[in-house]
Motif scaffolding. Structure first.
Motif, PDB file in Angstrom:
ATOM      1  N   THR A  35       4.479  14.752  -0.942  1.00 43.28           N
ATOM      2  CA  THR A  35       5.106  13.751  -0.086  1.00 43.28           C
ATOM      3  C   THR A  35       4.508  12.394  -0.438  1.00 43.28           C
ATOM      4  N   ALA A  36       5.292  11.326  -0.267  1.00 40.95           N
ATOM      5  CA  ALA A  36       4.817   9.983  -0.619  1.00 40.95           C
ATOM      6  C   ALA A  36       5.483   8.959   0.292  1.00 40.95           C
ATOM      7  N   SER A  37       4.748   7.888   0.609  1.00 44.62           N
ATOM      8  CA  SER A  37       5.287   6.802   1.432  1.00 44.62           C
ATOM      9  C   SER A  37       4.576   5.514   1.070  1.00 44.62           C
ATOM     10  N   SER A  38       5.192   4.358   1.415  1.00 43.45           N
ATOM     11  CA  SER A  38       4.599   3.051   1.122  1.00 43.45           C
ATOM     12  C   SER A  38       4.822   2.116   2.291  1.00 43.45           C
ATOM     13  N   THR A  39       3.941   1.093   2.373  1.00 41.79           N
ATOM     14  CA  THR A  39       4.063   0.054   3.401  1.00 41.79           C
ATOM     15  C   THR A  39       3.957  -1.314   2.723  1.00 41.79           C
ATOM     16  N   PRO A  40       5.014  -2.173   2.839  1.00 39.53           N
ATOM     17  CA  PRO A  40       6.321  -1.913   3.473  1.00 39.53           C
ATOM     18  C   PRO A  40       7.098  -0.851   2.712  1.00 39.53           C
ATOM     19  N   PRO A  41       8.102  -0.246   3.352  1.00 45.21           N
ATOM     20  CA  PRO A  41       8.835   0.860   2.728  1.00 45.21           C
ATOM     21  C   PRO A  41       9.435   0.443   1.374  1.00 45.21           C
ATOM     22  N   SER A  42       9.279   1.309   0.381  1.00 43.95           N
ATOM     23  CA  SER A  42       9.818   1.072  -0.955  1.00 43.95           C
ATOM     24  C   SER A  42      10.260   2.401  -1.537  1.00 43.95           C
TER      25      SER A  42
ATOM     26  N   GLY B 156      -8.455  30.896 -14.082  1.00 46.10           N
ATOM     27  CA  GLY B 156      -9.398  29.795 -14.212  1.00 46.10           C
ATOM     28  C   GLY B 156      -9.285  28.833 -13.049  1.00 46.10           C
ATOM     29  N   ASN B 157     -10.074  27.762 -13.095  1.00 43.76           N
ATOM     30  CA  ASN B 157     -10.031  26.684 -12.105  1.00 43.76           C
ATOM     31  C   ASN B 157      -9.387  25.464 -12.738  1.00 43.76           C
ATOM     32  N   TYR B 158      -8.336  24.941 -12.119  1.00 45.79           N
ATOM     33  CA  TYR B 158      -7.592  23.805 -12.637  1.00 45.79           C
ATOM     34  C   TYR B 158      -7.518  22.718 -11.570  1.00 45.79           C
ATOM     35  N   THR B 159      -7.385  21.470 -12.001  1.00 44.43           N
ATOM     36  CA  THR B 159      -7.183  20.353 -11.079  1.00 44.43           C
ATOM     37  C   THR B 159      -5.767  19.828 -11.276  1.00 44.43           C
ATOM     38  N   ALA B 160      -4.908  20.053 -10.288  1.00 47.20           N
ATOM     39  CA  ALA B 160      -3.520  19.585 -10.336  1.00 47.20           C
ATOM     40  C   ALA B 160      -3.415  18.276  -9.569  1.00 47.20           C
ATOM     41  N   CYS B 161      -2.651  17.317 -10.116  1.00 43.75           N
ATOM     42  CA  CYS B 161      -2.492  16.000  -9.490  1.00 43.75           C
ATOM     43  C   CYS B 161      -1.029  15.587  -9.535  1.00 43.75           C
ATOM     44  N   VAL B 162      -0.619  14.778  -8.557  1.00 44.13           N
ATOM     45  CA  VAL B 162       0.690  14.152  -8.557  1.00 44.13           C
ATOM     46  C   VAL B 162       0.490  12.645  -8.482  1.00 44.13           C
ATOM     47  N   SER B 163       1.305  11.888  -9.235  1.00 47.98           N
ATOM     48  CA  SER B 163       1.254  10.426  -9.244  1.00 47.98           C
ATOM     49  C   SER B 163       2.669   9.907  -8.997  1.00 47.98           C
ATOM     50  N   VAL B 164       2.838   9.129  -7.923  1.00 43.16           N
ATOM     51  CA  VAL B 164       4.147   8.594  -7.547  1.00 43.16           C
ATOM     52  C   VAL B 164       4.106   7.080  -7.674  1.00 43.16           C
ATOM     53  N   ARG B 165       5.045   6.527  -8.472  1.00 43.94           N
ATOM     54  CA  ARG B 165       5.155   5.074  -8.612  1.00 43.94           C
ATOM     55  C   ARG B 165       6.357   4.571  -7.819  1.00 43.94           C
ATOM     56  N   PHE B 166       6.146   3.499  -7.062  1.00 40.49           N
ATOM     57  CA  PHE B 166       7.195   2.896  -6.247  1.00 40.49           C
ATOM     58  C   PHE B 166       7.731   1.644  -6.930  1.00 40.49           C
TER      59      PHE B 166
ATOM     60  N   THR C 226       0.847  -1.194   0.000  1.00 37.42           N
ATOM     61  CA  THR C 226       0.000   0.000   0.000  1.00 37.42           C
ATOM     62  C   THR C 226       0.880   1.240   0.000  1.00 37.42           C
ATOM     63  N   CYS C 227       0.388   2.284  -0.691  1.00 33.20           N
ATOM     64  CA  CYS C 227       1.174   3.513  -0.767  1.00 33.20           C
ATOM     65  C   CYS C 227       0.240   4.707  -0.796  1.00 33.20           C
ATOM     66  N   ILE C 228       0.730   5.865  -0.327  1.00 32.48           N
ATOM     67  CA  ILE C 228      -0.071   7.081  -0.287  1.00 32.48           C
ATOM     68  C   ILE C 228       0.775   8.254  -0.760  1.00 32.48           C
ATOM     69  N   ALA C 229       0.099   9.318  -1.229  1.00 26.11           N
ATOM     70  CA  ALA C 229       0.760  10.557  -1.635  1.00 26.11           C
ATOM     71  C   ALA C 229      -0.105  11.733  -1.203  1.00 26.11           C
ATOM     72  N   ASN C 230       0.554  12.886  -0.934  1.00 23.86           N
ATOM     73  CA  ASN C 230      -0.155  14.113  -0.584  1.00 23.86           C
ATOM     74  C   ASN C 230       0.421  15.260  -1.397  1.00 23.86           C
ATOM     75  N   LEU C 231      -0.460  16.127  -1.909  1.00 26.03           N
ATOM     76  CA  LEU C 231      -0.052  17.254  -2.740  1.00 26.03           C
ATOM     77  C   LEU C 231      -0.377  18.558  -2.017  1.00 26.03           C
ATOM     78  N   PHE C 232       0.591  19.484  -2.031  1.00 27.08           N
ATOM     79  CA  PHE C 232       0.425  20.794  -1.407  1.00 27.08           C
ATOM     80  C   PHE C 232       0.727  21.870  -2.440  1.00 27.08           C
ATOM     81  N   GLU C 233      -0.002  23.002  -2.362  1.00 21.11           N
ATOM     82  CA  GLU C 233       0.187  24.111  -3.294  1.00 21.11           C
ATOM     83  C   GLU C 233       0.893  25.270  -2.587  1.00 21.11           C
ATOM     84  N   ILE C 234       1.866  25.871  -3.301  1.00 17.11           N
ATOM     85  CA  ILE C 234       2.564  27.060  -2.810  1.00 17.11           C
ATOM     86  C   ILE C 234       2.058  28.234  -3.636  1.00 17.11           C
TER      87      ILE C 234
END
Length: 528
Positions: free
Chosen positions: A287-294, A332-342, A265-273
């Motif tokens: 930020t991104a992390s996985s269990t078990p760590p990868s 305008g209104n935009y949807t920004a996404c991040v995708s992290v592959r382990f 399992t893995c998770i990611a979080n996106l923050f805007e500056i």
């Protein structure tokens, strides 16, 4: 009727049933010349009158007289059921006479739809059923007709399409569908195969872990034959499906499948500056992390304006900070996404809405595209304009000679290649924006042909990847180059599939040729 008004001296009647009479009259008779007659049965009779007048003149006249109800008749027939084990090419038909005066058939003629017809004569005293037996040479749909001639002359006909089926042959197979997020939970889909298109009445599954099941289906079921199963532990299992079809044919198939350990399992979080709410340039941090760590090996940024990017992470260097800046084309209104592959394949995603407020008069825009099918894309245009303005039109050109209108539009390319896609956005205040983008369309412009199984025993399955929508001619040639089968098919762009029954072909090597004015494909197969 006498020109000198002489009266009848004798009137003779012939009633058409061999029971005739003559009546004598005096020359002073002044009444009507009426006669009554009682018939024994309804029907049409030839009635005649013969008048002898005083003075010797004679005259006659005849009419056909209907006594009782007029004859009306109909015809129908039924196909009689046959017992199990009977040759399916053998059919029994029973004529169903219908006559309002209960007259019986004198002749029944059958047209079986295969140019092997017959007529049967019956006596008026026949009391049995009007059954006929017929053996067809081949399966198919035949137009069967019955024509009934009744005693008394009434005739009627009835026709019906009759299906003569091939002897049932069936097969079974299944595929595994990995749609569950849990590795131990899996889905299987049964793949019925029946030459007469009979449906499964029961499907039994053996999952290899002593927890089996059977599912019954109705003959009107139109869905997929899917079953889910949760294994208690990873491992290798022998999975079997047994399909019982309506009509009694039964087949089974087994495959060895592997259930892997539960996935990471893995998770990611996106923050805007955000420098300011009107700034077109925004910063993003993930930020991104996985269990078990990868270790992450790729990060993809999607900014919501069609300008995305992916970055591969060098495995020899420390994992970098996931930070990136991006400049948007306008408010305008935009949807920004991040995708992290382990490493190992786990992918984590996170999205955030980006809001940019405009300042002053604006005139611009941008487009996005997405692949929805092979060579098919969905395009969408976005206008950047002042709050008091509005869009009048979106005009598209796709680089292949075709065009279209609308904010959102779908287009399919007939061939692979590199194309220039453009959109012109026009607003009410006169703002006109032209946006163009190169679009590489992947794929091959060469048609592909795949035959299975090879060698073939009875049925040959064909997969043809067509580059055009058109009609094609299919020929199967034997080893001497002589055509033994010819078919005409309509194909569309993309994958086309069909099945040929080759059970009657002699064993040997054959060539399968698919040809049209624009495409040509061929393959060799072996018939066992």
């Amino acid at each position: 009727q006498h020109n000198n008004n002489r009266k009848p001296s004798r009137v003779c009647w012939t009633f058409g049933d061999n029971r005739d009479t003559c009546i004598y009259y005096t020359e002073t008779y002044t009444g009507q010349y009426v006669v009554s007659h009682g018939y024994n049965a309804p029907g049409t009779y030839q009635v005649c009158v013969h008048i002898l007048y005083f003075g010797g003149c004679e005259a006659s006249n005849c009419h056909a007289i209907q006594v009782g109800r007029p004859d009306t008749c109909h015809a129908d027939f039924e196909r009689l059921p046959t017992s199990a084990g009977t040759n399916p090419l053998l059919a029994y038909f029973n004529a169903l006479p219908q006559h309002n005066n209960n007259r019986k058939p004198s002749q029944i003629c059958w047209n079986f739809g295969d140019n092997h017809d017959t007529c049967i004569n019956y006596t008026e005293t026949y009391t049995g059923q009007y059954i006929v037996r017929h053996m067809y040479n081949a399966p198919g749909t035949y137009q069967v007709c019955v024509h009934i001639l009744y005693f008394g002359g009434c005739e009627a006909s009835k026709c019906k399409p009759i299906e003569i089926a091939r002897p049932d042959t069936c097969g079974a197979d299944f595929v595994r569908i990995n749609t569950s997020p849990t590795a131990l939970q899996t889905y299987f889909q049964a793949l019925p195969q029946h030459n007469n298109n009979r449906k499964p009445s029961r499907i039994c599954w053996t999952f290899g872990d002593n927890r089996d099941t059977c599912i019954n289906y109705t003959e009107t079921f139109t869905g997929q034959y899917v079953v889910s199963h949760a294994y208690n532990a990873p491992g290798t299992y022998q999975v079997c499906v047994d399909i019982l079809y309506f009509g009694g044919c039964e087949a089974n198939k087994c495959h060895t499948i592997t259930i892997p350990p539960p996935q990471t399992t893995c998770i990611a979080n996106l923050f805007e500056i955000t420098p300011s709410i009107t700034s077109l340039t925004r910063g993003f941090y993930a930020t991104a992390s996985s269990t078990p760590p990868s270790r992450p090996d790729r990060i993809c940024w999607h900014f919501g304006d069609g300008t995305d990017t992916c970055i591969m992470i060098d495995p020899t260097l420390p994992v970098p900070v996931f930070l990136i800046n991006h400049t948007y084309p306008g408010p305008g209104n935009y949807t920004a996404c991040v995708s992290v592959r382990f490493l190992g394949g786990c992918i984590a995603e996170s999205c955030k809405e980006v809001v940019i407020i405009g300042a002053g008069n604006m005139c611009g825009g941008y487009m996005t595209d997405s692949l929805i099918a092979p060579r098919s894309y969905k395009f969408k245009a976005f206008s950047i304009h002042g709050p008091g303005d509005q869009v009048l039109s979106y005009h598209w050109t796709f680089g292949d000679g075709s065009s279209g209108t609308g904010q959102e539009i779908t287009h399919t390319y007939s061939q692979a290649g590199n194309y220039q896609v453009c959109v012109i956005i026009t607003t009410q205040s006169g703002c006109e924006t032209r946006i163009c983008r190169p679009l590489p369309v992947p794929g091959s412009n060469v048609p592909t042909l795949y035959l299975s199984p090879n060698p073939v025993i009875n049925e040959l399955h064909v997969d043809f990847q067509s580059t055009l929508t058109e009609q094609v001619t299919i020929r199967i040639l034997n080893a001497t180059g002589t055509p033994v089968r010819t078919y005409i098919r309509n194909v569309t762009v993309g994958l086309n599939t069909w099945t040929h029954d080759l059970s009657s072909l002699l064993p040997g090597v054959y060539t399968y040729i698919l040809q049209s004015p624009n495409q040509l494909s061929s393959a060799i197969f072996l018939k066992q």
